[in-house]
Design a protein around this motif. Structure first.
Motif, PDB file in Angstrom:
ATOM      1  N   ARG A 242       0.831  -1.206   0.000  1.00  0.00           N
ATOM      2  CA  ARG A 242       0.000   0.000   0.000  1.00  0.00           C
ATOM      3  C   ARG A 242       0.864   1.254   0.000  1.00  0.00           C
ATOM      4  O   ARG A 242       0.569   2.229  -0.686  1.00  0.00           O
ATOM      5  CB  ARG A 242      -0.925   0.004   1.219  1.00  0.00           C
ATOM      6  CG  ARG A 242      -1.812   1.249   1.291  1.00  0.00           C
ATOM      7  CD  ARG A 242      -2.715   1.253   2.502  1.00  0.00           C
ATOM      8  NE  ARG A 242      -3.496   2.479   2.560  1.00  0.00           N
ATOM      9  CZ  ARG A 242      -4.250   2.837   3.579  1.00  0.00           C
ATOM     10  NH1 ARG A 242      -4.327   2.050   4.644  1.00  0.00           N
ATOM     11  NH2 ARG A 242      -4.924   3.963   3.566  1.00  0.00           N
ATOM     12  N   LEU A 243       1.938   1.238   0.772  1.00  0.00           N
ATOM     13  CA  LEU A 243       2.775   2.434   0.892  1.00  0.00           C
ATOM     14  C   LEU A 243       3.696   2.633  -0.303  1.00  0.00           C
ATOM     15  O   LEU A 243       3.928   3.766  -0.722  1.00  0.00           O
ATOM     16  CB  LEU A 243       3.622   2.358   2.164  1.00  0.00           C
ATOM     17  CG  LEU A 243       2.877   2.408   3.502  1.00  0.00           C
ATOM     18  CD1 LEU A 243       3.879   2.354   4.654  1.00  0.00           C
ATOM     19  CD2 LEU A 243       2.007   3.656   3.611  1.00  0.00           C
ATOM     20  N   ASN A 252       1.853   8.595   0.314  1.00  0.00           N
ATOM     21  CA  ASN A 252       1.067   7.507   0.899  1.00  0.00           C
ATOM     22  C   ASN A 252       1.323   7.394   2.405  1.00  0.00           C
ATOM     23  O   ASN A 252       0.391   7.210   3.200  1.00  0.00           O
ATOM     24  CB  ASN A 252       1.432   6.181   0.236  1.00  0.00           C
ATOM     25  CG  ASN A 252       0.991   6.097  -1.203  1.00  0.00           C
ATOM     26  OD1 ASN A 252       0.146   6.873  -1.646  1.00  0.00           O
ATOM     27  ND2 ASN A 252       1.566   5.181  -1.951  1.00  0.00           N
ATOM     28  N   ALA A 275      -1.801  12.061  -1.458  1.00  0.00           N
ATOM     29  CA  ALA A 275      -2.434  10.806  -1.856  1.00  0.00           C
ATOM     30  C   ALA A 275      -3.945  10.923  -1.729  1.00  0.00           C
ATOM     31  O   ALA A 275      -4.449  11.624  -0.854  1.00  0.00           O
ATOM     32  CB  ALA A 275      -1.918   9.668  -0.976  1.00  0.00           C
TER      33      ALA A 275
END
Length: 276
Positions: A242-243, A252, A275
């Motif tokens: 995700r990051l 992020n 983000a």
């Protein structure tokens, strides 16, 4: 604790809407990182939006983090730029601000020869008495630190470590076998294999939000508990994806920290955008 620490975080730089540095955000972030297990704070690196920080801001940021961290963690100041004279000034300012060590990225954009890279690194290492961690990230700089360059630079008494964001484990093992340089993994996706191959620690983006887990990973490997280390690493894969795997890691990470109310805003400076 080593002279650099083991569970290092590539800190984001908290900012207010509009781009000014956020002192409340910085205070809360440092306390969060120390409370969750970081023993090294990397200030003003790539994740800290170093290309957008002025020399004065970089020094102020180091000074503020040193004041808040005290003796609870090492503070490494990112001082590398594409200009040797500017990097030397930043190194001296970081030393005056109380940094424990310097993080020195390979000069970017200019694409110097390896001889030029060596001359640049030696000039910065000669500028202060602080230990230096080289930062090898050719995807961003356009120039890699060749193994022969790392071996040559290891002869300098203050060049003592490498943050490896190149991802060539075979090369890292070669340099480890021929020098006393301490290796730090700079690619969160490869934290486990680097530690298993003898890395001294991590310089982690994920540690901004999960330093307790990266600390557990380090301890599991050092304890020889490979099964536990694999489980921790696998557990971190969704967060790491995700990051780091979509959008901009800095943006992020700030979004997650703001969502968790660790920093008040997810603001970044252009050319980065927040983000979604």
């Amino acid at each position: 604790m080593t002279e650099f620490g083991t569970n290092l975080v590539a800190m984001v730089t908290p900012m207010q809407p509009g781009g000014a540095l956020s002192e409340p955000g910085l205070t809360r972030l440092v306390e969060h990182l120390l409370a969750t297990g970081c023993d090294g704070l990397v200030v003003g690196g790539t994740t800290g939006e170093s290309p957008t920080l002025s020399e004065a801001e970089s020094a102020d940021l180091v000074r503020a983090v040193v004041a808040r961290a005290g003796n609870r963690a090492r503070v490494l100041a990112g001082v590398g730029t594409h200009d040797t004279a500017s990097s030397v000034r930043r190194a001296r300012e970081a030393a005056a601000a109380g940094a424990d060590a310097l993080l020195l990225v390979c000069p970017y954009y200019s694409r110097p020869t390896q001889d030029g890279v060596i001359a640049h690194c030696v000039a910065v290492a000669d500028a202060t008495e602080l230990p230096v961690m080289l930062y090898d990230v050719p995807a961003r700089t356009g120039v890699a630190l060749a193994p022969s360059t790392l071996i040559a630079l290891a002869e300098h008494p203050r060049i003592r470590a490498v943050k490896d964001a190149k991802g060539d484990l075979a090369e890292a093992m070669t340099v480890l076998s021929r020098t006393s340089l301490a290796y730090y993994c700079g690619i969160d996706e490869l934290n486990l294999p680097y530690l298993a191959c003898g890395a001294a620690g991590l310089v982690s983006v994920v540690a901004n939000v999960a330093a307790d887990r990266t600390a557990e990973l380090i301890h599991a490997v050092r304890d020889g508990d490979l099964g536990r280390a694999r489980a921790i690493h696998a557990d971190l894969v969704p967060l790491t994806d995700r990051l780091l795997r979509s959008g901009t890691p800095t943006a992020n990470t700030k979004a997650v920290l703001a969502e968790r109310r660790i920093i008040p805003h997810a603001s970044v400076r252009l050319p980065l955008v927040e983000a979604s």
